[in-house]
Design a protein around this motif. Structure first.
Motif, PDB file in Angstrom:
ATOM      1  N   LEU A   1     -33.140  84.063  68.287  1.00 41.30           N
ATOM      2  CA  LEU A   1     -31.700  84.748  68.299  1.00 41.30           C
ATOM      3  C   LEU A   1     -31.730  86.148  68.222  1.00 41.30           C
ATOM      4  O   LEU A   1     -32.681  86.641  67.743  1.00 41.30           O
ATOM      5  N   PRO A   2     -30.564  86.756  68.665  1.00 37.91           N
ATOM      6  CA  PRO A   2     -30.439  88.174  68.376  1.00 37.91           C
ATOM      7  C   PRO A   2     -30.844  88.684  66.978  1.00 37.91           C
ATOM      8  O   PRO A   2     -31.252  89.700  66.794  1.00 37.91           O
ATOM      9  N   GLY A   3     -30.437  88.058  65.980  1.00 41.03           N
ATOM     10  CA  GLY A   3     -30.625  88.524  64.372  1.00 41.03           C
ATOM     11  C   GLY A   3     -29.526  89.155  64.023  1.00 41.03           C
ATOM     12  O   GLY A   3     -29.738  90.073  62.808  1.00 41.03           O
ATOM     13  N   PHE A   4     -28.453  89.330  64.533  1.00 43.07           N
ATOM     14  CA  PHE A   4     -27.416  90.155  63.992  1.00 43.07           C
ATOM     15  C   PHE A   4     -26.597  89.629  62.936  1.00 43.07           C
ATOM     16  O   PHE A   4     -25.924  90.208  61.911  1.00 43.07           O
ATOM     17  N   ASN A   5     -26.635  88.191  62.498  1.00 48.86           N
ATOM     18  CA  ASN A   5     -26.099  87.487  61.683  1.00 48.86           C
ATOM     19  C   ASN A   5     -24.601  87.887  61.589  1.00 48.86           C
ATOM     20  O   ASN A   5     -24.009  87.953  60.506  1.00 48.86           O
ATOM     21  N   CYS A   6     -23.994  87.889  62.803  1.00 49.75           N
ATOM     22  CA  CYS A   6     -22.614  88.494  62.727  1.00 49.75           C
ATOM     23  C   CYS A   6     -21.500  87.245  62.573  1.00 49.75           C
ATOM     24  O   CYS A   6     -20.284  87.500  62.175  1.00 49.75           O
ATOM     25  N   GLY A   7     -21.880  85.946  62.737  1.00 53.55           N
ATOM     26  CA  GLY A   7     -20.854  84.768  62.523  1.00 53.55           C
ATOM     27  C   GLY A   7     -20.050  84.626  63.833  1.00 53.55           C
ATOM     28  O   GLY A   7     -18.977  83.936  63.514  1.00 53.55           O
ATOM     29  N   ALA A   8     -20.138  85.557  64.748  1.00 50.17           N
ATOM     30  CA  ALA A   8     -19.035  85.195  65.943  1.00 50.17           C
ATOM     31  C   ALA A   8     -19.256  84.051  66.618  1.00 50.17           C
ATOM     32  O   ALA A   8     -18.250  83.594  67.293  1.00 50.17           O
ATOM     33  N   CYS A   9     -20.341  83.346  66.374  1.00 53.22           N
ATOM     34  CA  CYS A   9     -20.397  82.062  66.944  1.00 53.22           C
ATOM     35  C   CYS A   9     -19.895  80.673  66.056  1.00 53.22           C
ATOM     36  O   CYS A   9     -19.825  79.556  66.509  1.00 53.22           O
ATOM     37  N   GLY A  10     -19.255  81.291  64.895  1.00 51.47           N
ATOM     38  CA  GLY A  10     -18.456  80.232  64.108  1.00 51.47           C
ATOM     39  C   GLY A  10     -19.389  79.658  62.973  1.00 51.47           C
ATOM     40  O   GLY A  10     -19.047  78.735  62.122  1.00 51.47           O
ATOM     41  N   ASN A  11     -20.786  79.897  63.051  1.00 48.71           N
ATOM     42  CA  ASN A  11     -21.642  79.734  62.103  1.00 48.71           C
ATOM     43  C   ASN A  11     -22.027  80.754  60.900  1.00 48.71           C
ATOM     44  O   ASN A  11     -21.840  82.018  61.249  1.00 48.71           O
ATOM     45  N   PRO A  12     -22.507  80.418  59.587  1.00 44.42           N
ATOM     46  CA  PRO A  12     -23.038  81.623  58.845  1.00 44.42           C
ATOM     47  C   PRO A  12     -24.317  82.087  59.252  1.00 44.42           C
ATOM     48  O   PRO A  12     -25.219  81.933  58.571  1.00 44.42           O
TER      49      PRO A  12
END
Length: 106
Positions: A45-56
């Protein structure tokens, strides 16, 4: 004189041995089985940890993909090459029971 030092050392040693044995037994019976694919999927995965997917973060998104509740493309900053790499990996990596995920649902 020596007994005043020797006895406490033996007591601490005995306590350490007993607690070590308890921890060893607990490790066998209380082990949590983790999906071995999770770490690899997190790395893909990209590794941004942005939460845009709806997950933490990316770890949560990877868990939802493996559970079948999330979509691979749910990750907004993901590039097409990353999606292709994840699909290729999941097509070859069965779960603990030997089942491959249905990629059409992901």
């Amino acid at each position: 004189m020596i007994q005043t030092i020797f006895i406490p050392i033996l007591i601490v040693l005995a306590i350490g041995l007993v607690l070590g044995a308890v921890l060893g037994v607990a490790d066998k019976f209380l082990k949590v089985a983790l999906d071995e694919r999770l770490e690899t999927l997190i790395k893909l995965l990209p590794g941004f940890n942005c939460g845009a997917c709806g997950n933490p973060g990316c770890a949560g998104h990877a868990q939802s993909i493996l559970a079948g509740t999330g979509k691979i493309r749910g990750c907004k900053p993901m590039k097409d090459e990353q999606e292709a790499a994840i699909r290729e990996y999941l097509a070859k990596a069965p779960d603990a029971e030997g089942n491959l995920p249905d990629l059409s649902k992901l």
